[in-house]
Design a protein around this motif. Structure first.
Motif, PDB file in Angstrom:
ATOM      1  N   ARG A 148       0.840  -1.194   0.000  1.00 20.65           N
ATOM      2  CA  ARG A 148       0.000   0.000   0.000  1.00 20.65           C
ATOM      3  C   ARG A 148       0.875   1.244   0.000  1.00 20.65           C
ATOM      4  N   HIS A 149       0.434   2.270  -0.682  1.00 26.62           N
ATOM      5  CA  HIS A 149       1.183   3.525  -0.703  1.00 26.62           C
ATOM      6  C   HIS A 149       0.217   4.692  -0.860  1.00 26.62           C
ATOM      7  N   ILE A 150       0.675   5.864  -0.467  1.00 25.21           N
ATOM      8  CA  ILE A 150      -0.127   7.086  -0.518  1.00 25.21           C
ATOM      9  C   ILE A 150       0.515   8.037  -1.517  1.00 25.21           C
ATOM     10  N   LEU A 151      -0.289   8.570  -2.428  1.00 24.81           N
ATOM     11  CA  LEU A 151       0.204   9.584  -3.358  1.00 24.81           C
ATOM     12  C   LEU A 151      -0.061  10.949  -2.751  1.00 24.81           C
ATOM     13  N   ALA A 152       0.972  11.755  -2.598  1.00 29.75           N
ATOM     14  CA  ALA A 152       0.820  13.067  -1.976  1.00 29.75           C
ATOM     15  C   ALA A 152       1.914  14.007  -2.461  1.00 29.75           C
ATOM     16  N   GLN A 153       1.667  15.290  -2.256  1.00 26.43           N
ATOM     17  CA  GLN A 153       2.674  16.329  -2.490  1.00 26.43           C
ATOM     18  C   GLN A 153       2.672  17.234  -1.266  1.00 26.43           C
ATOM     19  N   TYR A 154       3.801  17.825  -0.972  1.00 26.52           N
ATOM     20  CA  TYR A 154       3.855  18.728   0.176  1.00 26.52           C
ATOM     21  C   TYR A 154       4.830  19.861  -0.076  1.00 26.52           C
ATOM     22  N   ASP A 155       4.623  20.944   0.661  1.00 22.71           N
ATOM     23  CA  ASP A 155       5.563  22.061   0.678  1.00 22.71           C
ATOM     24  C   ASP A 155       5.680  22.524   2.131  1.00 22.71           C
ATOM     25  N   ASP A 156       6.210  23.708   2.355  1.00 26.10           N
ATOM     26  CA  ASP A 156       6.415  24.195   3.718  1.00 26.10           C
ATOM     27  C   ASP A 156       5.128  24.472   4.481  1.00 26.10           C
TER      28      ASP A 156
END
Length: 78
Positions: free
Chosen positions: A20-28
């Protein structure tokens, strides 16, 4: 946050092959997690800018990341 996108066929080769994996993006300031919906729900939301129609808060699934994953993400901000 400006989301970085690319075609599915370009990115799928970099995803884990199993598990299982999670697709995500992040910044500050933000973490954006991908959530899949049935086409009728997604089309309504994309067209109108809000969830309604077949969408129901009573059937919503919540992503519950484990504590160590949260710490690793938070640590990357420091």
């Amino acid at each position: 946050m400006r989301l970085v996108t690319e075609p599915y066929l370009n990115q799928v080769s970099r995803w884990p092959k199993n598990g299982r994996h999670i697709l995500a993006q992040y910044d500050d300031h933000s973490i954006v997690v991908y959530q899949a919906y049935r086409p009728t729900i997604a089309n309504f939301a994309a067209t109108h800018g809000y969830f309604s129609g077949e969408f129901s808060f009573n059937r919503m699934s919540w992503i519950k990341p484990n504590f160590l994953w949260i710490l690793s993400v938070l640590n990357s901000f420091l």
